[in-house]
Design a protein around this motif. Structure first.
Motif, PDB file in Angstrom:
ATOM      1  N   ASN A 201       0.824  -1.207   0.000  1.00 33.05           N
ATOM      2  CA  ASN A 201       0.000   0.000   0.000  1.00 33.05           C
ATOM      3  C   ASN A 201       0.861   1.260   0.000  1.00 33.05           C
ATOM      4  O   ASN A 201       2.046   1.218   0.352  1.00 33.05           O
ATOM      5  N   VAL A 202       0.236   2.377  -0.363  1.00 36.62           N
ATOM      6  CA  VAL A 202       0.906   3.681  -0.352  1.00 36.62           C
ATOM      7  C   VAL A 202       0.531   4.407   0.933  1.00 36.62           C
ATOM      8  O   VAL A 202      -0.653   4.555   1.261  1.00 36.62           O
ATOM      9  N   VAL A 203       1.558   4.867   1.663  1.00 29.71           N
ATOM     10  CA  VAL A 203       1.370   5.578   2.929  1.00 29.71           C
ATOM     11  C   VAL A 203       1.888   7.003   2.758  1.00 29.71           C
ATOM     12  O   VAL A 203       3.028   7.226   2.342  1.00 29.71           O
ATOM     13  N   LEU A 204       1.052   7.964   3.106  1.00 27.49           N
ATOM     14  CA  LEU A 204       1.379   9.383   2.959  1.00 27.49           C
ATOM     15  C   LEU A 204       1.572  10.032   4.316  1.00 27.49           C
ATOM     16  O   LEU A 204       0.778   9.831   5.228  1.00 27.49           O
ATOM     17  N   ASP A 205       2.642  10.827   4.439  1.00 32.89           N
ATOM     18  CA  ASP A 205       2.777  11.760   5.563  1.00 32.89           C
ATOM     19  C   ASP A 205       3.005  13.139   4.968  1.00 32.89           C
ATOM     20  O   ASP A 205       4.060  13.415   4.393  1.00 32.89           O
ATOM     21  N   MET A 206       2.014  14.004   5.082  1.00 32.39           N
ATOM     22  CA  MET A 206       2.087  15.327   4.468  1.00 32.39           C
ATOM     23  C   MET A 206       2.806  16.359   5.316  1.00 32.39           C
ATOM     24  O   MET A 206       3.108  17.454   4.852  1.00 32.39           O
ATOM     25  N   PHE A 207       3.091  16.017   6.581  1.00 33.89           N
ATOM     26  CA  PHE A 207       3.952  16.821   7.442  1.00 33.89           C
ATOM     27  C   PHE A 207       5.063  15.892   7.931  1.00 33.89           C
ATOM     28  O   PHE A 207       5.170  15.589   9.117  1.00 33.89           O
ATOM     29  N   GLY A 208       5.871  15.441   7.011  1.00 27.28           N
ATOM     30  CA  GLY A 208       6.738  14.285   7.222  1.00 27.28           C
ATOM     31  C   GLY A 208       7.916  14.472   8.137  1.00 27.28           C
ATOM     32  O   GLY A 208       8.523  13.482   8.553  1.00 27.28           O
ATOM     33  N   GLY A 209       8.287  15.724   8.451  1.00 26.48           N
ATOM     34  CA  GLY A 209       9.401  15.939   9.368  1.00 26.48           C
ATOM     35  C   GLY A 209      10.663  15.236   8.922  1.00 26.48           C
ATOM     36  O   GLY A 209      11.085  15.342   7.763  1.00 26.48           O
ATOM     37  N   THR A 210      11.266  14.475   9.819  1.00 29.07           N
ATOM     38  CA  THR A 210      12.530  13.795   9.528  1.00 29.07           C
ATOM     39  C   THR A 210      12.339  12.350   9.075  1.00 29.07           C
ATOM     40  O   THR A 210      13.275  11.568   9.087  1.00 29.07           O
ATOM     41  N   GLY A 211      11.098  11.989   8.693  1.00 23.12           N
ATOM     42  CA  GLY A 211      10.921  10.786   7.896  1.00 23.12           C
ATOM     43  C   GLY A 211      10.521   9.502   8.589  1.00 23.12           C
ATOM     44  O   GLY A 211      10.636   8.428   7.990  1.00 23.12           O
ATOM     45  N   THR A 212      10.003   9.562   9.810  1.00 25.51           N
ATOM     46  CA  THR A 212       9.701   8.313  10.510  1.00 25.51           C
ATOM     47  C   THR A 212       8.624   7.499   9.806  1.00 25.51           C
ATOM     48  O   THR A 212       8.730   6.269   9.694  1.00 25.51           O
ATOM     49  N   VAL A 213       7.573   8.143   9.313  1.00 32.75           N
ATOM     50  CA  VAL A 213       6.521   7.408   8.604  1.00 32.75           C
ATOM     51  C   VAL A 213       7.086   6.760   7.347  1.00 32.75           C
ATOM     52  O   VAL A 213       6.808   5.592   7.048  1.00 32.75           O
ATOM     53  N   ALA A 214       7.896   7.489   6.600  1.00 39.62           N
ATOM     54  CA  ALA A 214       8.515   6.917   5.398  1.00 39.62           C
ATOM     55  C   ALA A 214       9.409   5.741   5.744  1.00 39.62           C
ATOM     56  O   ALA A 214       9.395   4.701   5.063  1.00 39.62           O
ATOM     57  N   ILE A 215      10.176   5.871   6.809  1.00 38.04           N
ATOM     58  CA  ILE A 215      11.104   4.811   7.204  1.00 38.04           C
ATOM     59  C   ILE A 215      10.353   3.539   7.599  1.00 38.04           C
ATOM     60  O   ILE A 215      10.692   2.430   7.159  1.00 38.04           O
ATOM     61  N   VAL A 216       9.326   3.678   8.425  1.00 43.50           N
ATOM     62  CA  VAL A 216       8.580   2.492   8.863  1.00 43.50           C
ATOM     63  C   VAL A 216       7.810   1.886   7.694  1.00 43.50           C
ATOM     64  O   VAL A 216       7.711   0.662   7.569  1.00 43.50           O
TER      65      VAL A 216
END
Length: 272
Positions: A201-216
């Motif tokens: 699936n595609v997971v979006l973080d629109m206030f992504g900061g230093t990338g924790t959502v992208a990393i996980v």
């Protein structure tokens, strides 16, 4: 979609307009709290009405980009004692106003209070204060309670499901800040991603900061879209992801062999 598995540095509304309709399965974010936190490149002291109006535009875009049945997990903390605002209630009302289904309220218990200084009226009902040691994660769905997917791509274990379905989550706050004033702990994002999405699936973080959502997302076999206005935070997110990408043999394989790239919003015309 060329925004997949990219670190995008730019204004949230400008970048989100480049995301196609119905292309995101799960959005997970924590917006700026508007309490004067020193973010790298954001005014965290808007008037409350302006703050809500700005985020309403973000929520509308979030709903647009979600698939039917897609989920939105919104983390927000109670505000200060002297200028208390029920921001979690206001966000929930905004979501319901735009037609999102509210389905859960997770209590993220952090227990961060060590030395109390703001008792108010000590040992008296005159004016006692309660200091919040928790934050909320409000969970919404678009159009349906059900998210369709291949059952074989559901990777949550029975033990995880039993644990995560209890809405009281004790998770200590993140201690490795990586230059950000309020980063997510990976455990919080891990639970949300495993509970509310399928592998691939595609997971979006629109206030992504230093990338924790992208990393996980990357570690758990999901694809990601990371957006943040701060070039410093985006560089940090890129560096963290690049390090993990070079060690991917330690983690489950990722669908589609993603490549981490760092893009500024000025490059978006070449991505769309």
């Amino acid at each position: 979609m060329e925004l997949i598995n990219k670190i995008i540095c730019g204004d949230v509304l400008e970048v989100m307009k480049q995301i196609p309709d119905g292309s995101v399965h799960l959005a997970v974010t924590s917006p700026p709290y508007n309490v004067g936190i020193e973010y790298d490149n954001h005014n965290d002291m808007m008037s409350y009405d302006d703050y809500l109006a700005w985020l309403m535009k973000v929520w509308i875009e979030t709903k647009r980009v979600l698939v039917h049945g897609g989920r939105f997990c919104l983390n927000i903390a109670p505000t200060s004692i002297k200028n208390f605002r029920p921001v979690h209630y206001d966000f929930a009302a905004q979501m319901q106003e735009i037609g999102m289904i509210m389905r859960a309220e997770i209590l993220w218990y952090k227990q961060t209070i060590r030395r109390r200084t703001a008792w108010g009226s000590w040992k008296s009902p005159s004016n006692p204060h309660i200091l919040p040691s928790w934050e909320y994660v409000l969970v919404f769905s678009k159009g349906s309670w059900q998210l369709k997917g291949n059952p074989e791509d559901a990777d949550i274990t029975a033990a995880e499901f039993e644990k995560f379905s209890d809405g009281f989550w004790y998770i200590p706050p993140e201690t490795q800040r990586n230059g950000h004033p309020a980063p997510f702990p990976e455990e919080l994002i891990h639970r949300l991603i495993k509970f509310y999405s399928y592998r691939g699936n595609v997971v979006l973080d629109m206030f992504g900061g230093t990338g924790t959502v992208a990393i996980v997302s990357y570690k758990t076999g999901r694809r990601f879209i990371h957006i943040d206005i701060s070039e410093e935070y985006c560089r940090t997110a890129y560096q963290r992801l690049y390090k993990i990408e070079s060690q991917m043999e330690l983690f489950p394989s990722v669908v589609g062999e993603p490549t981490v790239e760092y893009k500024k919003s000025s490059d978006l015309s070449r991505l769309s």
